[in-house]
Scaffold this motif. Sequence first.
Motif, PDB file in Angstrom:
ATOM      1  N   UNK A  88       0.847  -1.193   0.000  1.00  0.00           N
ATOM      2  CA  UNK A  88       0.000   0.000   0.000  1.00  0.00           C
ATOM      3  C   UNK A  88       0.888   1.251   0.000  1.00  0.00           C
ATOM      4  N   UNK A  89       0.505   2.240  -0.783  1.00  0.00           N
ATOM      5  CA  UNK A  89       1.269   3.484  -0.894  1.00  0.00           C
ATOM      6  C   UNK A  89       0.403   4.661  -0.479  1.00  0.00           C
ATOM      7  N   UNK A  90       1.041   5.744  -0.018  1.00  0.00           N
ATOM      8  CA  UNK A  90       0.264   6.912   0.410  1.00  0.00           C
ATOM      9  C   UNK A  90      -0.432   7.627  -0.732  1.00  0.00           C
ATOM     10  N   UNK A  91       0.024   7.420  -1.967  1.00  0.00           N
ATOM     11  CA  UNK A  91      -0.596   8.067  -3.114  1.00  0.00           C
ATOM     12  C   UNK A  91      -0.806   7.050  -4.226  1.00  0.00           C
ATOM     13  N   UNK A  92      -1.927   7.169  -4.907  1.00  0.00           N
ATOM     14  CA  UNK A  92      -2.242   6.263  -6.012  1.00  0.00           C
ATOM     15  C   UNK A  92      -2.871   7.063  -7.154  1.00  0.00           C
ATOM     16  N   UNK A  93      -2.474   6.766  -8.406  1.00  0.00           N
ATOM     17  CA  UNK A  93      -1.492   5.758  -8.796  1.00  0.00           C
ATOM     18  C   UNK A  93      -0.080   6.196  -8.426  1.00  0.00           C
ATOM     19  N   UNK A  94       0.819   5.249  -8.223  1.00  0.00           N
ATOM     20  CA  UNK A  94       2.184   5.616  -7.828  1.00  0.00           C
ATOM     21  C   UNK A  94       2.944   6.293  -8.958  1.00  0.00           C
ATOM     22  N   UNK A  95       3.863   7.149  -8.568  1.00  0.00           N
ATOM     23  CA  UNK A  95       4.800   7.775  -9.497  1.00  0.00           C
ATOM     24  C   UNK A  95       6.195   7.321  -9.091  1.00  0.00           C
ATOM     25  N   UNK A  96       7.004   6.970 -10.088  1.00  0.00           N
ATOM     26  CA  UNK A  96       8.301   6.390  -9.808  1.00  0.00           C
ATOM     27  C   UNK A  96       9.444   7.318 -10.211  1.00  0.00           C
ATOM     28  N   UNK A  97      10.562   7.123  -9.539  1.00  0.00           N
ATOM     29  CA  UNK A  97      11.830   7.760  -9.884  1.00  0.00           C
ATOM     30  C   UNK A  97      12.854   6.646  -9.976  1.00  0.00           C
ATOM     31  N   UNK A  98      13.475   6.499 -11.129  1.00  0.00           N
ATOM     32  CA  UNK A  98      14.337   5.349 -11.386  1.00  0.00           C
ATOM     33  C   UNK A  98      15.804   5.756 -11.286  1.00  0.00           C
ATOM     34  N   UNK A  99      16.566   4.980 -10.539  1.00  0.00           N
ATOM     35  CA  UNK A  99      17.992   5.229 -10.343  1.00  0.00           C
ATOM     36  C   UNK A  99      18.731   5.194 -11.676  1.00  0.00           C
ATOM     37  N   UNK A 100      19.892   5.859 -11.705  1.00  0.00           N
ATOM     38  CA  UNK A 100      20.638   6.018 -12.953  1.00  0.00           C
ATOM     39  C   UNK A 100      21.082   4.696 -13.555  1.00  0.00           C
ATOM     40  N   UNK A 101      21.195   3.655 -12.754  1.00  0.00           N
ATOM     41  CA  UNK A 101      21.686   2.366 -13.243  1.00  0.00           C
ATOM     42  C   UNK A 101      20.573   1.479 -13.795  1.00  0.00           C
ATOM     43  N   UNK A 102      19.338   1.972 -13.825  1.00  0.00           N
ATOM     44  CA  UNK A 102      18.205   1.145 -14.237  1.00  0.00           C
ATOM     45  C   UNK A 102      17.451   1.781 -15.399  1.00  0.00           C
ATOM     46  N   UNK A 103      18.189   2.287 -16.360  1.00  0.00           N
ATOM     47  CA  UNK A 103      17.569   2.967 -17.493  1.00  0.00           C
ATOM     48  C   UNK A 103      16.654   2.058 -18.307  1.00  0.00           C
ATOM     49  N   UNK A 104      17.041   0.798 -18.492  1.00  0.00           N
ATOM     50  CA  UNK A 104      16.200  -0.129 -19.261  1.00  0.00           C
ATOM     51  C   UNK A 104      14.883  -0.385 -18.541  1.00  0.00           C
ATOM     52  N   UNK A 105      14.907  -0.422 -17.222  1.00  0.00           N
ATOM     53  CA  UNK A 105      13.678  -0.571 -16.450  1.00  0.00           C
ATOM     54  C   UNK A 105      12.782   0.653 -16.641  1.00  0.00           C
ATOM     55  N   UNK A 106      13.369   1.838 -16.639  1.00  0.00           N
ATOM     56  CA  UNK A 106      12.579   3.057 -16.829  1.00  0.00           C
ATOM     57  C   UNK A 106      11.825   3.021 -18.153  1.00  0.00           C
ATOM     58  N   UNK A 107      12.478   2.576 -19.211  1.00  0.00           N
ATOM     59  CA  UNK A 107      11.811   2.511 -20.516  1.00  0.00           C
ATOM     60  C   UNK A 107      10.651   1.520 -20.499  1.00  0.00           C
ATOM     61  N   UNK A 108      10.826   0.410 -19.818  1.00  0.00           N
ATOM     62  CA  UNK A 108       9.750  -0.580 -19.752  1.00  0.00           C
ATOM     63  C   UNK A 108       8.577  -0.066 -18.912  1.00  0.00           C
ATOM     64  N   UNK A 109       8.880   0.604 -17.832  1.00  0.00           N
ATOM     65  CA  UNK A 109       7.809   1.177 -17.020  1.00  0.00           C
ATOM     66  C   UNK A 109       6.990   2.181 -17.836  1.00  0.00           C
ATOM     67  N   UNK A 110       7.664   2.987 -18.615  1.00  0.00           N
ATOM     68  CA  UNK A 110       6.968   3.960 -19.462  1.00  0.00           C
ATOM     69  C   UNK A 110       6.167   3.264 -20.554  1.00  0.00           C
TER      70      UNK A 110
END
Length: 247
Positions: A88-110
């Motif tokens: 459970x999160x305090x805000x929904x839908x969640x908004x993410x911030x992706x660390x610099x080493x996880x660029x491929x994950x950021x593209x998939x999330x988008x």
Amino acid sequence: MNDRADGGELEFRVAGELRFLLTPRFRDRERPRVPYDRTSTLGHVVQSLGVPLTEVGGLTLDGEPVPPAHRPPGGGLVDVSAVPRPQALPESPPRFLVDVHLGALARRLRLVGLDSAYSNNADDPALVARSGAEHRVLLTQDRGLLRRRALWLGAFVRGTRPDDQLTDVLERFAPPLAPWTRCPACNGRLAPVAKAEVAHRLEPGTLRTYDAFTRCRTCARVYWRGAHGARLEATVTAAERALRHAD
């Protein structure tokens, strides 16, 4: 358990799904023991074992629930449970911030429509500040970053492959998906655009072959279901399947 003059020892029973986070010194011990001086908080001791509090669902001391700020009067047995999934999160839908080493994950999330900020040159203080300012969940594999006191909210991403990392995030937070609505490059919103409006930007082969296009409202990049469409569709299908599993 015999108390020592400095406060005794704390014995830890760490949930199985968290044991991979333990530092090598403690990982092969079924119940790690550490000296306790009666001044450190229980949360501080847990993090010294290698487990960030962002991954902890609850703590008990000799069977009684206690907060991370608790300072035990002496030794005891501490049970460390994992954050429940979905979390459970305090805000929904969640908004993410992706660390610099996880660029491929950021593209998939988008790709699956999740608001995911990313910069390949942001340092740790900037990430922590942005997480708080924009109420974004920081996704990282840096345990030190997750231990920063100023961090608003964070999560350790499991997996080495981007597809596995995406599955982990979806199973943890169960966010609503909106595939094909965000720009993989900048996170902006995509909107349908008439072929005639973007024809001057297309290669002749693309112009002949495709008729449906979208354009980013932020960076103006143009997208269509091209040669990589099947692979991207497979990623979206896997994400939807992971979300059903999380529910």
